[in-house]
Every structure is written in C-alpha cells, then in structure tokens.
Design an enzyme around this catalytic site. Structure first.
Site, PDB file in Angstrom:
ATOM      1  N   LYS A 158      24.027  19.665 -31.654  1.00  0.00           N
ATOM      2  CA  LYS A 158      25.062  19.788 -30.618  1.00  0.00           C
ATOM      3  C   LYS A 158      25.280  21.222 -30.180  1.00  0.00           C
ATOM      4  O   LYS A 158      25.531  21.494 -29.001  1.00  0.00           O
ATOM      5  CB  LYS A 158      26.372  19.203 -31.128  1.00  0.00           C
ATOM      6  N   GLU A 183      36.341  21.822 -31.322  1.00  0.00           N
ATOM      7  CA  GLU A 183      36.613  21.350 -29.955  1.00  0.00           C
ATOM      8  C   GLU A 183      38.069  20.927 -29.865  1.00  0.00           C
ATOM      9  O   GLU A 183      38.603  20.354 -30.811  1.00  0.00           O
ATOM     10  CB  GLU A 183      35.738  20.124 -29.605  1.00  0.00           C
ATOM     11  N   ARG A 207      16.597   9.204 -25.984  1.00  0.00           N
ATOM     12  CA  ARG A 207      15.890   7.936 -26.203  1.00  0.00           C
ATOM     13  C   ARG A 207      16.370   6.919 -25.170  1.00  0.00           C
ATOM     14  O   ARG A 207      17.351   7.146 -24.464  1.00  0.00           O
ATOM     15  CB  ARG A 207      16.231   7.398 -27.600  1.00  0.00           C
TER      16      ARG A 207
HETATM   17  C1  MV4 Z   1      35.718  13.711 -29.181  1.00  0.00           C
HETATM   18  C2  MV4 Z   1      36.897  12.976 -29.000  1.00  0.00           C
HETATM   19  C3  MV4 Z   1      37.994  13.650 -28.534  1.00  0.00           C
HETATM   20  N1  MV4 Z   1      37.924  14.963 -28.293  1.00  0.00           N
HETATM   21  N2  MV4 Z   1      35.692  15.020 -28.925  1.00  0.00           N
HETATM   22  C4  MV4 Z   1      33.229  10.353 -31.422  1.00  0.00           C
HETATM   23  C5  MV4 Z   1      31.758  10.259 -31.667  1.00  0.00           C
HETATM   24  C6  MV4 Z   1      31.141  11.408 -30.987  1.00  0.00           C
HETATM   25  N3  MV4 Z   1      29.999  11.000 -30.217  1.00  0.00           N
HETATM   26  C7  MV4 Z   1      32.199  11.994 -30.139  1.00  0.00           C
HETATM   27  N4  MV4 Z   1      33.423  11.370 -30.463  1.00  0.00           N
HETATM   28  C8  MV4 Z   1      34.573  11.840 -29.958  1.00  0.00           C
HETATM   29  N5  MV4 Z   1      34.599  13.132 -29.643  1.00  0.00           N
HETATM   30  C9  MV4 Z   1      36.773  15.615 -28.487  1.00  0.00           C
HETATM   31  N6  MV4 Z   1      36.743  16.923 -28.257  1.00  0.00           N
HETATM   32  C10 MV4 Z   1      36.887  11.614 -29.275  1.00  0.00           C
HETATM   33  C11 MV4 Z   1      35.728  11.046 -29.768  1.00  0.00           C
HETATM   34  C12 MV4 Z   1      35.802   9.653 -30.039  1.00  0.00           C
HETATM   35  C13 MV4 Z   1      35.010   8.734 -29.352  1.00  0.00           C
HETATM   36  C14 MV4 Z   1      34.084   9.125 -28.402  1.00  0.00           C
HETATM   37  C15 MV4 Z   1      33.315   8.216 -27.730  1.00  0.00           C
HETATM   38  C16 MV4 Z   1      33.455   6.865 -27.999  1.00  0.00           C
HETATM   39  C17 MV4 Z   1      34.352   6.444 -28.941  1.00  0.00           C
HETATM   40  C18 MV4 Z   1      35.131   7.365 -29.635  1.00  0.00           C
HETATM   41  C19 MV4 Z   1      36.040   6.928 -30.590  1.00  0.00           C
HETATM   42  C20 MV4 Z   1      36.804   7.829 -31.263  1.00  0.00           C
HETATM   43  C21 MV4 Z   1      36.672   9.194 -31.003  1.00  0.00           C
END
Ligand code: MV4
Length: 504
Positions: free
Chosen positions: A118, A202, A294
């Site tokens: 990342k 973040e 992918r």
């Molecule tokens: C976040 C977020 C809120 N703020 N980043 C969860 C997995 C990863 N791919 C990124 N994720 C998140 N990052 C910031 N700065 C909330 C999530 C997140 C989330 C993101 C996408 C789909 C479902 C989620 C469920 C919980 C938290």
C-alpha cells in the site's frame, strides 16, 4: 504479438470454469489443474486436459507454481491464467512464468509489486493528482513522531499494515492515549501475518462506501476504465453483494473517479484487467485506497453493464493485442447485481457450513446468470473458500435487477447446507438498500439474524406438513403399511401413492 494456442488455468471452482469457457469460445485449447479433493469437480471435466497437482491443501496443489510451470512444458501450454486468489497476485510466480518463456495472463510482476504494497502504491501515484486519505505516505517507526502526525490528522485514525489487505493488521485508534499501544499491536500483527511490520496512518473515514473502478490496459499504453462497482455490502471485510453502476455516483463523479483510476493504472504501466479501490465519504469525496492486480470475483456485474467479456480482453491483451475500443466507445447499459452464495449460516454470524449439496437447482430465466463450480450431490470441500456460486441479476433498471434477483433467489433450491441466499433476500428488500442509502456498515447497522428465523407455520400449513411426513414414512416402509392396508382391504401402498400423487 504472440498467439495463445493452449492455456492452463491455475485455479478451481467457478472462476476456473469461467476462464475455460472464454478460452473455448476463442478456439484456445485448455488445461485444468486440480487437487486430490477436486477430482470430480466440473472444471476438471470441462477442460481438454486435466492434471492433478497434489494433495488437497492449497499449498500442496493450487499454490505449487513450480509444478504448474512444469506441466505447461510437458503439455505444450503457452500461457497461464491464474484467476483470483492462489497465485494471481504473486509477483514471484509471474516472474517465474515469464522466465519459463510462458505468457502470464495478468499484469507485469513490476506492477504487481508496486500495487501489492500500500505504501509503494501511494508513492507511485504521488506524481499524479490522486486524492489520498489524509495521513502518512511513508512507514511510521517512531511512536512519538507518529502520535504527533495522528494529532495533526485528527482522531479517530486507522493504523494500517502496508503489506496488509482485507482489513488484516488494521487498528482503529480513538485518541492519543491509546496510540502507542495500538501501534505496537499493529506492528506485531503485520510482522507475524505478512513478515513485514511496516504500518502507516490514515484518518478514519466514518461510514464510507466502498466503490471500485474496473480498468483495462494494453501493452501499448492505452488504458480505459469500465465504470464502477459498488461493494459496500460486506461482512468481516468480505463482500457479499456488489452492483454496477452505483446508485450514488453522478455522471460527473463517475467520470472523475474513472480518470483517477486510469491514472493509478498509468502510474504502474498497467496492462490487463485491474481494479482501483476507493472510499467515498458522506460528502461524496473519494480517496484512493489500493489497486487489485487481478480479475475480481465481482467482475460479472461489469461484464453485464458493458457487454464485454473481461476474460477475453485479458487474453487478447496478454497476446500483445491493442485494446479494440477507446474510452468514448464505452457506455453503461442497464444495471447488474451480484449475490455471493456462500456455504455459511447468516443466522450464526456467517460461520462456514460444510456438507453436501443434497439438492441443487439453479435459477433460470431473463436476466439471470449463475457462475458456479458445483453440481447436485457434491460436497463443499473444507480446504478452500466456501463460495458455492455467484448469482447475478441484470435488468434495464436497478429496480428490475432487484426484482429479478429476488425472483431468482426464490427459484434457487439448495438443501443440505445453510447459505447466504436468505441474507440476499433480506438485503434486497431492505429500505436502505432499495433507496441506495447505505454504506460499509450496512450489516452492522441493519441486519438482525433473527429476521431470517423461520416463522411458526399456520394451522393449515402445519396439517399439510404432517400429511407429507405421513406420506414419506409410508414410502420408506411400504411393506409394513401395505400389510396393514391389505388387512383392511385397501389398495396396495404403492398404487395408493401413485393415485394420490397423480402419477401414472
Ligand atoms: C478505511 C476505512 C475508513 N477509513 N480506511 C477495510 C479493508 C481495507 N481494504 C480498507 N478498509 C477500510 N479502510 C480509512 N481511512 C474503512 C474501511 C472499511 C471497509 C472498507 C471497504 C469495505 C468494507 C469496509 C468495512 C470496514 C472498514
């Protein structure tokens, strides 16, 4: 340009079948690989040839890159499609494939490496105008300095593992007092899970939507986007329902996110199909999160709204062909929704349910697509992902796609295991989903498992059920009941049964 004449699919289940089908349409000979647990799997029979790669555990079979390359040499294969999961994002494997003189149907190992981490992804897009969540774009090491940055960003913040994914190694920090402890936990978790303790900060975006953009690039520097997929309905960081287009994007926001996604792909000279993930906040501001290098599970919804076959496009790009269209040739038509049918019990915290598909009847009819890798009577193997199928509904409008999905779920007959089908019905009828007003907290905020509990039957239904049980018992023990029947001078049991059921 190098024509692919024989393709090995280094995967199993629905995605292996999905890829084999496109290869067949293109006149490409196919090779399947399988583990000892998958001898009877449909993908094995579908391919022109199939080779067992080892014992059931993935590390002994589907992850044996060395064996897979050896098979390619033995069978005269010229390209490998990795599908998703397994070896699909393994840059070392992609490099070994290339070194063996084979084509890898996917991006370059370099692009996979850049986007696989990342922080290096954030570094790569720095030169472009891509919105990032406020925070750090380098690994934090000094606790005091990091806490200072967190203060400036403003709590709550997330500490994320640079090598992480799917929410692993992610810690929410509410205030400065918790910071040092949470950072230590995040570093430890990242070190043990990924062998890399790099973490970054973040700002925590509350109640975000997860919106991703499909991109497609060729080896001549042309990159287009194929619009968005809305993936906010998830549990435990695993998607369950995806749709395209999103109910909330305006044409302007779609175009802007699309332009950003193309730039992210450009930043790593991307060729092939990829996905750029964004968070969208409640003010409709979007932030780049990461890129998946992918083909994704949910690619069918994009196929249905664009009319493209993404696997064919991947194969053509791997052959060195230029993309046959430009951005302005692409448009969204209609609406598609995907429900992942998992062997899980939504009433029991979505715990995996193993067992046999005693009954398995797929839905059919207008606008319905089922991508699966199972047949009636098959066992769900315990060794792999418990996804049984992807049920995809397409309609002219979102409302029609929802109606078709509900109708298809009702048609789908799966007995022997619990599945996420009832959860799908619940979500697709929920006012928040229907209105389009939902975010990644949907399951937490709106789902009560008790809503799926069976209701007690009314008196008439109970009587019909009792009569059916009597009939079944009779069927299982006709001799005893026939004897009783003969005594009373009645017809033979089986004749009685035939008459009653109207069978000749
Ligand atoms: C976040 C977020 C809120 N703020 N980043 C969860 C997995 C990863 N791919 C990124 N994720 C998140 N990052 C910031 N700065 C909330 C999530 C997140 C989330 C993101 C996408 C789909 C479902 C989620 C469920 C919980 C938290």
């Amino acid at each position: 340009m190098k024509k692919i004449t024989k393709l090995l699919v280094a995967n199993r289940g629905e995605i292996a079948l999905r890829i084999l089908r496109s290869a067949k349409e293109m006149g490409i000979a196919t090779v399947a690989i399988y583990s000892e647990a998958d001898r009877l799997a449909p993908h094995v029979r579908y391919a022109d040839e199939a080779v067992c790669v080892g014992p059931p555990a993935s590390k002994d079979s589907y992850l044996r890159g060395d064996k897979i390359i050896e098979i390619c040499h033995e069978l005269g294969v010229d390209a490998i499609h990795p599908g998703y999961g397994f070896l699909s994002e393994n840059a070392g494997f992609a490099r070994a494939v290339r070194a063996a003189g084979l084509l890898f149907v996917g991006p370059s190992p370099e692009a996979m490496e850049i986007m696989g981490d990342k922080l290096s992804a954030k570094q790569a897009v720095k030169a472009y105008d891509i919105p990032l969540v406020p925070g750090t774009d380098e690994a934090i090491t000094d606790v005091a300095a990091a806490r200072q940055i967190a203060q400036e960003v403003g709590f709550p913040i997330l500490i994320k593992a640079s090598a992480g994914g799917g929410g692993k190694g992610m810690r929410l920090v509410q205030n400065a007092d918790e910071f040092a402890e949470q950072m230590q936990l995040a570093v430890n978790e990242a070190t043990s899970a990924f062998g890399d303790g790099s973490v970054f900060i973040e700002k925590f975006v509350t109640g975000p939507r997860h919106i991703e953009i499909q991109v497609l690039g060729d080896e001549h520097g042309h990159i287009v986007h194929l619009f968005e997929r809305e993936c906010s309905i998830q549990r435990r960081h695993q998607k369950v329902i995806e749709e395209a287009p999103s109910a909330v994007l305006t044409p302007e926001l779609r175009a802007e996110m699309g332009r950003c996604a193309v730039q992210v792909a450009r930043a790593c000279h991307y060729a092939g199909a990829g996905t750029v993930e964004f968070l969208l906040d409640d003010q409709h501001r979007f932030y780049f999160l990461e890129m998946n290098t992918r083909l994704q599970v949910e690619h069918p919804v994009t196929e249905l709204i664009t009319g493209l076959d993404l696997v064919k496009e991947q194969i053509r790009v791997a052959e060195g062909q230029p993309l046959p269209f430009r951005q302005e040739d692409l448009a969204i038509s209609g609406h598609a929704i995907e429900l992942r049918v998992y062997a899980e019990d939504p009433q029991n915290n979505f715990l995996p349910d193993i067992g046999r598909l005693v009954t398995y009847v797929r839905p059919q009819g207008p606008g319905i697509r089922v991508d699966d890798g199972f047949e009636p009577g098959m066992d769900i193997p315990i060794y792999y992902d418990p996804m049984i199928a992807k049920l995809i509904a397409y309609g002219a409008t979102r409302a029609e796609a929802i109606e078709r999905m509900l109708r298809a779920i009702a048609e789908y007959q799966i007995m022997g295991i619990e599945t996420t089908l009832p959860f799908g019905t619940y979500v697709l009828q929920h006012p928040a989903f229907v209105s389009g007003n939902f975010d990644t907290n949907f399951v937490r905020d709106h789902f009560q498992p008790a809503a799926l509990a069976p209701q007690a039957p009314d008196e008439a239904t109970a009587q019909v059920a009792a009569a059916l049980v009597a009939l079944l018992l009779h069927e299982q023990q006709p001799a005893a009941i026939d004897a009783a029947s003969a005594e009373t001078g009645g017809a033979s049991g089986s004749a009685w049964r035939r008459n009653r059921l109207g069978v000749r």
